[in-house]
Design a protein around this motif. Structure first.
Motif, PDB file in Angstrom:
ATOM      1  N   PRO A 140       0.808  -1.239   0.000  1.00  0.00           N
ATOM      2  CA  PRO A 140       0.000   0.000   0.000  1.00  0.00           C
ATOM      3  C   PRO A 140       0.837   1.283   0.000  1.00  0.00           C
ATOM      4  O   PRO A 140       0.435   2.289  -0.589  1.00  0.00           O
ATOM      5  N   LEU A 141       2.012   1.258   0.634  1.00  0.00           N
ATOM      6  CA  LEU A 141       2.831   2.474   0.689  1.00  0.00           C
ATOM      7  C   LEU A 141       3.315   2.910  -0.695  1.00  0.00           C
ATOM      8  O   LEU A 141       3.587   4.078  -0.928  1.00  0.00           O
ATOM      9  N   TYR A 143       1.467   2.788  -3.475  1.00  0.00           N
ATOM     10  CA  TYR A 143       0.381   3.592  -4.048  1.00  0.00           C
ATOM     11  C   TYR A 143       0.252   4.917  -3.311  1.00  0.00           C
ATOM     12  O   TYR A 143       0.024   5.964  -3.922  1.00  0.00           O
ATOM     13  N   LEU A 144       0.428   4.870  -1.985  1.00  0.00           N
ATOM     14  CA  LEU A 144       0.305   6.088  -1.180  1.00  0.00           C
ATOM     15  C   LEU A 144       1.394   7.100  -1.586  1.00  0.00           C
ATOM     16  O   LEU A 144       1.137   8.302  -1.687  1.00  0.00           O
ATOM     17  N   ILE A 147       0.386   8.826  -4.652  1.00  0.00           N
ATOM     18  CA  ILE A 147      -0.686   9.792  -4.375  1.00  0.00           C
ATOM     19  C   ILE A 147      -0.091  11.077  -3.777  1.00  0.00           C
ATOM     20  O   ILE A 147      -0.426  12.180  -4.212  1.00  0.00           O
ATOM     21  N   ILE A 203      -6.199   6.347  -5.933  1.00  0.00           N
ATOM     22  CA  ILE A 203      -6.895   6.302  -4.641  1.00  0.00           C
ATOM     23  C   ILE A 203      -7.692   4.995  -4.517  1.00  0.00           C
ATOM     24  O   ILE A 203      -7.528   4.268  -3.533  1.00  0.00           O
ATOM     25  N   PHE A 206      -5.162   2.185  -4.076  1.00  0.00           N
ATOM     26  CA  PHE A 206      -4.619   2.181  -2.710  1.00  0.00           C
ATOM     27  C   PHE A 206      -5.602   1.479  -1.771  1.00  0.00           C
ATOM     28  O   PHE A 206      -5.220   0.607  -0.983  1.00  0.00           O
TER      29      PHE A 206
END
Lengths: 577, 199
Positions: A140-141, A143-144, A147, A203, A206
């Motif tokens: 997930p980090l 994709y974060l 973003i 988003i 994520f």
């Protein structure tokens, strides 16, 4: 808020906002760091695809391929573009940066995002390549991080527009925006469209990576390419602006007609975001009508825009040179051009390789049916390395040779090497992109670790010509990477350890200062007479730029030939419908 | 009136919406005409050309598609090559090919100059269908059935290379398509197996 502090540029007498200047520097420095990471990755990749060397193990090949894509296409280019936006909305307009604190916060956000993405990729937690097609899954980090980076970049484009509004209200410049700033506006509008696509896809992705929602793989591909391809169109608009800027600085290029050039930028804004379709032409999710309308930018209107700029940029350079007195024959303007000025040589190679290799191959493989014989082969990276690397990156390198003295107020270090750098880089990229394109025509897949298929259940034996072509890909790639390392060495040495610029005397050549600054292009004394003669109706259609018109004819011929050869080749394969 | 001589770094004064020079007008007209040719070629090829990526397109559950492929294999299997079933569907039928990490299931045996509807889909992630050495390429997306009407125009022993990154075994993902010249005989399938490489 504190009052803006300005300095006055000794070359242009423009006022330069100190915060904007520092931000231009900071973004440029991070951009070069990303270029270094990407270039090291590039060397490892070409040495792996060269089957005789086959450097990296499979896991690391795919991992480094992801790193290369992110570092180059996103971090190197977008950080550089942030610098271009600050330059075009402040220094170029004599204007101030309106919200310096927010601007620094954006910079911080983008750096944090970039570091997170790099960290995840190097740690092996995001082996999903640049495109991260769902349902391939990353941490997930990852994709974060993307973003955060995108939010920062989006806010910078908002600051850009705020700067423009304030500059207009405070009347820091007279008349309309200069063409270069106008092009930057086009790039910024496209950037907003692009980054909104980015938000619309990253988003949800994520959240998907946290198991909070579903993402359809085909919808992902469509929206992701609304980011992925459109971001390359930011590059195109920014690159064309830089072309006009370098033309002005190096040879006093004239804007032939503001209406035409500006209309072409408007065409980019209107149509260029449809290019997501280029990646979905042989996808199951969309029908032929959708594919045809979108892949052609609604009847090739964005291609028309590029063909216009591809003419007006060199034609403006030709007219600029002719007004300086180089009026003999078709090509004296080109022969007597400042080929030793790296800003000029980078400009010329950027225009030529972008147009002849990138443009022509792009239109061919972006045709709905021709894509059947091109999709996911090496023809695709062959095309986009010609546009975004030989085109955009080279133009950005060229303008850096002016940014170093004008913004950093340092001499360009290793001046002899700097003069050579655009040649090394452009020749390397030319060999690289052409060989890739031809290898792809044999069906060699992109993003593939081992085309000898040594562990595959069934044997695959490509033509021996493919081995030769892949060796050329490696040689061209290594040459281009050498050019990139030369650029990095020059930029880093100049910025951090460079000699202060000192006094520049007009008309006296000086090591470390491009010719456009020591010998600013000035018109011949009889400029009005020359101009009137060039515009005289008796010169017919050749008019002000006969050399450029002849070159444009050669370009069109190559275009038509390559395009129809592709249809012919397509007609030989199986019947498919 | 003296024509403009300012550069792209300078603000144009007054109204910049002015008539263009003839050379520019001519180039814009040529470029526009060429763009129309580029555009017209695509619908024209749909009408006259033999290669179009239209197909029959619908959403499908990945497991249901895989089940359909299994039924298809059970129905027409004629042999196998190192454990991978060889399937010889009759001309004109629907043919199912499932992509999954890291194989193409099953091996297809088709006839030259006969039409089939080739259904492509994936059981897991995106894959790329690339028919070697013909260089015919299609994207294989999980959850979507891409039904392409194909008519092989030459006989041979072809490979399917995966050309969309699908994970660490991506580069060993190779499938097989056999095209026979004329109707298959009982022995032909055996011959084809032997011809399929001796690795």
């Amino acid at each position: 808020m504190t009052a803006p502090a300005f300095r006055t540029c000794p070359f242009t007498s423009l006022k330069v906002d100190r915060h904007a200047e520092m931000l231009i520097r900071a973004n440029a420095v991070v951009s070069v760091v990303a270029l270094l990471v990407g270039a090291v990755a590039a060397v490892m990749l070409v040495l792996t695809r060269w089957q005789a060397v086959h450097l990296l193990p499979a896991v690391w090949f795919y991992r480094i391929l992801g790193v290369h894509g992110m570092s180059m296409l996103i971090f190197f280019i977008i950080f550089f573009e942030m610098a271009v936006l600050y330059f075009a909305s402040t220094a170029l307009l004599n204007a101030r940066l309106v919200v310096p604190k927010l601007a620094w916060a954006c910079f911080g956000l983008m750096v944090i995002g970039a570091v997170m993405v790099e960290w995840m990729m190097w740690a092996g937690k995001a082996d999903v390549l640049f495109t991260s097609y769902v349902p391939l899954r990353a941490h997930p980090l990852f994709y974060l991080g993307i973003i955060l980076f995108a939010v920062g970049a989006l806010l910078v484009t908002v600051i850009f527009f705020a700067n423009l509004v304030v500059a207009k209200r405070e009347k820091t410049y007279e008349g309309s925006l200069p063409l270069v700033a106008y092009g930057a506006v086009a790039a910024a509008i496209i950037a907003i469209i692009t980054l909104l696509h980015g938000a619309a896809i990253y988003i949800p992705t994520f959240l998907w990576s946290l198991d909070l929602m579903e993402v359809d793989p085909q919808v992902y591909r469509m929206v992701w390419w609304g980011l992925g391809h459109s971001s390359q169109q930011i590059n195109v608009a920014a690159m064309v602006s830089v072309w006009y800027m370098l033309g002005a600085l190096t040879v006093g290029a004239v804007v032939l007609n503001e209406k035409i050039s500006r209309s072409a930028f408007v065409l980019y804004v209107l149509f260029i975001s449809m290019a997501s379709a280029h990646h979905l032409l042989v996808d199951p999710g969309m029908g032929p009508a959708w594919k045809i309308v979108n892949t052609s930018y609604f009847m090739y209107m964005a291609v028309l825009a590029s063909m216009i700029h591809g003419f007006t940029v060199p034609a403006g350079m030709e007219l600029g040179q002719r007004l300086r007195g180089y009026t003999n024959g078709m090509f004296e303007w080109l022969r007597k051009a400042p080929w030793g000025d790296p800003g000029f040589s980078a400009l010329v190679f950027s225009v030529v390789v972008f147009g002849f290799v990138g443009g022509i191959t792009g239109v061919a493989i972006g045709t709905e049916q021709i894509n059947i014989i091109a999709h996911n082969t090496l023809r695709v990276p062959g095309h986009f390395h010609a546009t975004v690397v030989s085109g955009t990156a080279l133009a950005f390198m060229g303008v850096t040779y002016y940014v170093i003295p004008l913004i950093f107020r340092k001499k360009v270090a290793f001046w002899g090497m700097a003069k050579m750098q655009p040649y090394v880089f452009a020749i390397g990229m030319f060999i690289f992109t052409m060989s890739m394109t031809f290898a792809g025509s044999f069906g060699v897949p992109r993003r593939h670790w081992d085309i000898s298929f040594s562990n595959a259940p069934f044997d695959v034996q490509f033509s021996p010509a493919v081995d030769v072509l892949l060796a050329f890909v490696a040689i061209g790639g290594l040459l281009a990477a050498t050019g990139a390392f030369m650029f990095i060495a020059i930029a880093v040495k100049s910025v951090f350890l460079g000699e202060p610029l000192g006094e520049v005397t007009r008309g006296r050549a000086m090591a470390g200062v491009p010719q456009g600054l020591t010998h600013p292009p000035t018109h011949a004394p009889n400029v009005d007479e020359l101009n009137a003669a060039l515009h005289h109706p008796s010169r017919g259609i050749f008019g002000v730029a006969p050399g450029t018109l002849a070159l444009a004819g050669v370009f069109l011929l190559a275009f038509v030939l390559y395009y129809f050869v592709n249809w012919k080749v397509l007609s030989f394969v199986w019947k498919i419908g | 009136m003296t024509p403009e001589t300012h550069t792209g770094l300078q603000s144009p004064r007054g109204v910049w919406w002015k008539p263009a020079h003839k050379a520019e007008k001519v180039w814009v007209a040529i470029a526009f005409g060429w763009c129309m040719v580029l555009f017209a070629m695509m619908p024209l090829w749909h009408l006259k050309g033999g290669q179009n990526p239209s197909g029959i397109r619908r959403k499908v559950d990945p497991e249901a598609f895989f089940q359909r492929t299994q039924e298809f294999i059970a129905q027409y299997q004629i042999g196998d090559d190192r454990g991978m079933p060889i399937v010889a569907p009759p001309a004109g039928s629907d043919v199912y090919l499932t992509a999954m990490a890291f194989q193409w299931t099953p091996i297809l045996q088709l006839e030259k100059d006969k039409e089939y509807v080739l259904h492509l889909s994936s059981r897991d992630v995106n894959h790329g269908f690339s028919l070697y050495p013909l260089n015919i390429n299609f994207q294989v997306v999980p959850g979507y059935d891409y039904g392409l009407r194909v008519k092989p125009t030459e006989a041979g022993d072809f490979r399917i290379i995966c050309n969309e990154f699908c994970g660490i075994g991506h580069h060993i993902m190779v499938g097989r398509v056999i095209v026979l010249d004329g109707a298959p005989q009982a022995a032909t399938a055996e011959t084809a197996v032997v011809a399929g490489g001796d690795r």
